[in-house]
Enzyme design. Structure first.
Site, short mmCIF file in Angstrom:
data_model
loop_
_atom_site.label_atom_id
_atom_site.label_comp_id
_atom_site.label_asym_id
_atom_site.label_seq_id
_atom_site.Cartn_x
_atom_site.Cartn_y
_atom_site.Cartn_z
N LYS A 6 33.56 -88.80 -119.26
CA LYS A 6 32.18 -88.46 -118.96
C LYS A 6 31.61 -89.35 -117.85
O LYS A 6 30.86 -88.89 -116.99
CB LYS A 6 31.31 -88.56 -120.22
CG LYS A 6 31.71 -87.57 -121.32
CD LYS A 6 31.74 -86.19 -120.79
CE LYS A 6 32.12 -85.05 -121.71
NZ LYS A 6 32.21 -85.14 -123.11
N ARG A 11 38.01 -87.99 -134.10
CA ARG A 11 38.64 -87.24 -133.00
C ARG A 11 40.15 -87.46 -132.93
O ARG A 11 40.68 -88.43 -133.46
CB ARG A 11 37.99 -87.65 -131.67
CG ARG A 11 36.53 -87.21 -131.63
CD ARG A 11 35.99 -87.12 -130.23
NE ARG A 11 34.63 -86.62 -130.26
CZ ARG A 11 34.21 -85.55 -129.58
NH1 ARG A 11 35.01 -84.90 -128.80
NH2 ARG A 11 32.94 -85.15 -129.68
N SER A 34 28.13 -81.03 -126.56
CA SER A 34 29.14 -81.71 -127.35
C SER A 34 29.19 -81.15 -128.77
O SER A 34 28.16 -80.89 -129.38
CB SER A 34 28.81 -83.21 -127.40
OG SER A 34 28.74 -83.69 -126.07
N TYR A 46 34.49 -96.68 -128.11
CA TYR A 46 34.46 -95.25 -128.39
C TYR A 46 34.69 -94.41 -127.12
O TYR A 46 34.10 -94.70 -126.07
CB TYR A 46 33.12 -94.84 -129.04
CG TYR A 46 33.02 -93.33 -129.11
CD1 TYR A 46 33.78 -92.62 -130.04
CD2 TYR A 46 32.29 -92.61 -128.17
CE1 TYR A 46 33.78 -91.24 -130.06
CE2 TYR A 46 32.28 -91.22 -128.17
CZ TYR A 46 33.02 -90.54 -129.12
OH TYR A 46 33.04 -89.17 -129.11
N ARG A 83 28.98 -91.45 -128.63
CA ARG A 83 28.35 -91.89 -127.39
C ARG A 83 26.95 -92.43 -127.70
O ARG A 83 26.25 -91.91 -128.56
CB ARG A 83 28.23 -90.76 -126.38
CG ARG A 83 29.56 -90.43 -125.69
CD ARG A 83 29.41 -89.31 -124.67
NE ARG A 83 29.11 -88.06 -125.33
CZ ARG A 83 27.91 -87.52 -125.42
NH1 ARG A 83 26.86 -88.11 -124.85
NH2 ARG A 83 27.73 -86.38 -126.05
N CYS A 85 30.06 -78.24 -129.84
CA CYS A 85 29.54 -76.86 -129.97
C CYS A 85 30.62 -75.82 -129.69
O CYS A 85 30.30 -74.66 -129.42
CB CYS A 85 28.34 -76.65 -129.07
SG CYS A 85 26.91 -77.56 -129.63
N HIS A 143 30.29 -79.82 -117.51
CA HIS A 143 30.78 -80.02 -118.88
C HIS A 143 31.28 -78.67 -119.40
O HIS A 143 30.64 -78.04 -120.23
CB HIS A 143 29.62 -80.54 -119.73
CG HIS A 143 30.00 -81.06 -121.08
ND1 HIS A 143 29.10 -81.19 -122.11
CD2 HIS A 143 31.18 -81.49 -121.59
CE1 HIS A 143 29.70 -81.67 -123.17
NE2 HIS A 143 30.97 -81.86 -122.89
N ASP A 175 36.99 -79.49 -121.56
CA ASP A 175 35.76 -80.29 -121.58
C ASP A 175 35.08 -80.42 -120.21
O ASP A 175 33.86 -80.44 -120.16
CB ASP A 175 36.07 -81.69 -122.12
CG ASP A 175 34.84 -82.46 -122.58
OD1 ASP A 175 34.04 -81.89 -123.35
OD2 ASP A 175 34.65 -83.62 -122.16
P1 GTP Z 1 33.08 -82.07 -127.49
O1 GTP Z 1 34.48 -82.51 -127.51
O2 GTP Z 1 32.16 -83.00 -128.21
O3 GTP Z 1 32.57 -81.78 -126.11
O4 GTP Z 1 32.97 -80.74 -128.41
P2 GTP Z 1 33.43 -79.23 -128.23
O5 GTP Z 1 32.34 -78.47 -127.56
O6 GTP Z 1 34.78 -79.16 -127.64
O7 GTP Z 1 33.44 -78.69 -129.74
P3 GTP Z 1 34.65 -78.24 -130.69
O8 GTP Z 1 35.40 -77.06 -130.18
O9 GTP Z 1 35.45 -79.44 -131.02
O10 GTP Z 1 33.85 -77.76 -131.98
C1 GTP Z 1 32.94 -78.58 -132.66
C2 GTP Z 1 32.63 -78.03 -134.02
O11 GTP Z 1 32.13 -76.71 -133.92
C3 GTP Z 1 33.84 -77.97 -134.93
O12 GTP Z 1 33.48 -78.44 -136.21
C4 GTP Z 1 34.20 -76.51 -134.96
O13 GTP Z 1 34.83 -76.15 -136.16
C5 GTP Z 1 32.86 -75.82 -134.76
N1 GTP Z 1 33.02 -74.52 -134.06
C6 GTP Z 1 33.75 -74.29 -132.96
N2 GTP Z 1 33.74 -72.98 -132.61
C7 GTP Z 1 32.95 -72.37 -133.52
C8 GTP Z 1 32.55 -71.01 -133.70
O14 GTP Z 1 32.89 -70.09 -132.94
N3 GTP Z 1 31.72 -70.76 -134.77
C9 GTP Z 1 31.32 -71.74 -135.61
N4 GTP Z 1 30.52 -71.42 -136.62
N5 GTP Z 1 31.69 -73.04 -135.47
C10 GTP Z 1 32.49 -73.35 -134.45
C1 SPV Z 2 31.48 -85.22 -125.90
O1 SPV Z 2 30.76 -85.96 -126.60
O2 SPV Z 2 31.02 -84.27 -125.23
C2 SPV Z 2 32.94 -85.43 -125.85
C3 SPV Z 2 33.48 -86.66 -126.40
O3 SPV Z 2 33.65 -84.62 -125.27
S1 SPV Z 2 33.17 -88.02 -125.34
O4 SPV Z 2 34.38 -88.33 -124.62
O5 SPV Z 2 32.78 -89.12 -126.18
O6 SPV Z 2 32.13 -87.68 -124.41
MN MN Z 3 32.44 -82.96 -124.33
#
Ligand code: GTP
Ligand code: SPV
Ligand code: MN
Length: 589
Positions: free
Chosen positions: A210, A374, A252, A201, A73, A254, A230, A277
């Site tokens: 979003k 992704r 994002s 993207y 983004r 996290c 979110h 999400d």
């Molecule tokens: P968006 O789709 O961008 O909104 O991201 P999200 O919040 O859904 O994050 P996602 O679950 O895809 O995790 C992002 C990164 O954080 C990945 O590389 C995971 O492996 C890492 N991660 C997720 N959960 C944990 C956790 O409990 N501990 C640690 N250390 N890393 C984590």
């Molecule tokens: C984020 O960045 O929080 C996502 C991916 O979930 S996007 O659809 O690009 O916002």
């Molecule tokens: Mn997100």
């Protein structure tokens, strides 16, 4: 007589001048045709829009590579165009609506020449839900058309539903020529309209996500008395079979997707996925908060996803039920034609091409998959899908969990004293930036409720809106904040995370039902270590204490940073937030 929808589409065609206009019906057959088209269409130099992946390892899966300048983004090119700048707030880039439209009209003139205009009718939310919204997006790339089929409920029935009404959310998208100097994502909340050019993207191009479900929807929620957030929505089933639903806001990349389908390490517990999400939150007639997931798919971060960290996502990606599954900007195993990313199970393949299509050299110091590469996959492929996912009313929420990525200072979990203190807990949350947005990875920024890049109006008004919603809840959820990311002196995560996070969720559920006590500190209520179920997991006492340490010097600095952030809100900062902040400052004075 053309309908308002037909008239609108015709007007956009006059401006963008596509060769063809095609109205999508959302069927699987159509998606298969679009994949065929995409496999023959050049996207960026030398790469087609879609490449089929090895069907025996990854059935119905396809690979897409986006432009190297177009992999996350772009918050600096994202604008919210309210009539008044102050309505957008310091949290948004603002342009006057007329000026924004003049600019976009110039950039869009003839931008679809030689291309097909796809018209995508879709719902955000289950069509039977009173909270669902009818939408139409226009795009000029098969990747977006197919992605929107996965991420939303796309159907020709939406066209009938809209009928002669003017009341539908509009999205106009063109990849233009991928020129970053001609890239903008413009929101017009007063007209429920998003206009995006120059990017293919996810967050910039899948306008239901979003752009609509957070930026525009947050404005609708402000007007109509609900919240667009979110947030993950998940159900936690205890060994007795009771299910409690919680929502979790994390910035994002996290950990939302991981948490949404976590495989608990505590025996007898199960997690049921409602969304990963976005949550739309409404106050029910019974005075409880109810959540629906407006989306129908996952657009998740690939790196780090494995059978070890997120087995249920690996199963989702292999489920082969809802057609198709997409991978964007991962690396490719040349020998087997499979997608690959850092953290995937098994040994690293010998021959990889990186996310830009170049042979990857393991000594180059670069990642083979883009850190924000992704997958796009249907919710209905998920083995932990909640049976409540299509419930038109949503699920009742027992706890709201907020959080961020903090390598220092912030404890594993903290509970707010009450709703107002919980809003402050969310408002003060900071997070270290990730690769999901173009910017300085690792830099700390305040990100209230993980909504800083997604709140479509003045964030001061947003916090006031949260406080008001709380007043309408006779049974408000408890509010917590979590931080999975505290590191030790060696830079290693102290908390193992992923499936082990169930231990923290369990404590929160126990708190919500009044089963355990807590320890009062200036920053909130912390668990007594004896109340955290650590059966089967050994973490040395000293490390556990470190996870919950509240360092007064560190917190004095934290408070100064929060005050600085709150100062930017000017007179829009709710008094209650200034009061909460003053209380925290005083406790550490
Ligand atoms: P968006 O789709 O961008 O909104 O991201 P999200 O919040 O859904 O994050 P996602 O679950 O895809 O995790 C992002 C990164 O954080 C990945 O590389 C995971 O492996 C890492 N991660 C997720 N959960 C944990 C956790 O409990 N501990 C640690 N250390 N890393 C984590
Ligand atoms: C984020 O960045 O929080 C996502 C991916 O979930 S996007 O659809 O690009 O916002
Ligand atoms: Mn997100």
């Amino acid at each position: 007589m053309p309908t308002p929808l037909e008239k609108w589409v015709e007007q956009q065609a006059q401006l963008t001048k596509p060769d063809k206009i095609y109205w999508c019906d959302g069927s699987e057959e159509e998606a298969r045709t679009l994949m065929q088209i995409g496999m023959q269409e050049e996207n960026i130099e030398g790469t087609p829009v879609f490449q089929a992946l090895n069907p025996s390892a990854w059935p119905d899966a396809y690979f897409h590579r986006s432009h190297p300048s177009d992999v996350a983004r772009t918050e600096h090119l994202t604008f919210v165009c309210h009539k008044e700048k102050v309505t957008a707030g310091h949290n948004n880039n603002w342009m006057a609506p007329d000026e924004a439209k003049a600019l976009m009209t110039k950039l869009s003139d003839g931008c679809m020449k030689g291309r097909t205009m796809y018209v995508l009718p879709y719902m955000m939310g289950h069509p039977d839900s009173p909270y669902a919204k009818a939408c139409v997006q226009i795009t000029d790339i098969s990747y977006v058309a197919v992605s929107m089929r996965i991420m939303t409920r796309m159907s020709k029935k939406v066209v009938e539903k809209i009928g002669n009404s003017e009341n539908f959310v509009r999205g106009l998208h063109s990849v233009g020529d991928f020129d970053v100097n001609k890239r903008f994502v413009m929101h017009f909340p007063e007209e429920n309209f998003v206009w995006s050019i120059g990017s293919g993207y996810g967050g910039n191009a899948l306008l239901g996500k979003k752009c609509f479900s957070l930026r525009i929807a947050s404005c609708q929620g402000y007007r109509e008395g609900w919240l667009a957030e979110h947030m993950v929505i998940l159900g936690i089933e205890d060994p007795q079979g009771n299910i409690s639903y919680v929502t979790v806001a994390l910035p994002s990349a996290c950990g939302k997707t991981n948490l949404a389908m976590l495989q608990p390490t505590l025996p007898g517990y199960k997690v049921w996925t409602v969304g990963d999400d976005i949550a739309w939150l409404n106050v029910g007639k019974d005075g409880r908060l109810y959540a629906i997931n407006p989306e129908a798919g996952f657009f998740g971060v690939a790196p780090g996803t494995s059978m070890k960290t997120n087995p249920n996502m690996m199963r989702t990606l292999h489920a082969n039920k809802f057609y198709p599954t997409l991978f964007t900007n991962t690396a490719l195993n040349v020998e087997t034609n499979e997608p690959w990313w850092e953290g995937l199970d098994g040994p690293r393949p010998e021959k990889l091409i990186d996310w830009q299509g170049k042979p990857w050299d393991q000594n180059s110091g670069t990642k083979a998959a883009h850190p924000n590469s992704r997958f796009t996959v249907s919710l209905y492929n998920c083995p932990t899908l909640s049976k409540e996912v299509d419930n038109p009313q949503g699920v009742p929420i027992s706890a709201i969990i907020l959080g961020g990525r903090r390598t220092q200072r912030v404890p594993l979990v903290v509970e707010a004293f009450d709703w107002q203190n919980g809003v402050f807990l969310g408002a003060r949350t900071g997070s270290e930036m990730t690769a999901a947005a173009a910017g300085q990875v690792g830099a700390l920024r305040r990100d209230p409720m993980a909504m800083l890049p997604f709140c479509g109006y003045n964030m001061g008004d947003y916090l006031a809106h949260w406080l008001k919603i709380g007043q309408r809840l006779t049974h408000p959820p408890k509010i917590f904040a979590v931080n999975w990311f505290r590191v030790d002196d060696q830079g290693e995560f102290v908390w193992p995370g992923f499936g082990e996070n169930i231990r923290v969720l369990k404590w929160m559920i126990d708190r919500a039902s009044g089963r355990v006590g807590a320890r009062q500190t200036p920053i909130g209520l912390l668990p007594e270590l004896k109340d955290l179920d650590m059966a089967g997991l050994h973490i040395p006492q000293e490390k556990m204490e470190k996870l919950f340490a509240v360092d007064p010097d560190g917190w004095r600095e934290e408070v100064r940073d929060i005050e600085k952030f709150f100062h930017e809100f000017g007179d829009r900062l709710p008094k209650a937030m200034a009061e909460e902040c003053a209380k925290l400052a005083k406790a550490f004075a």
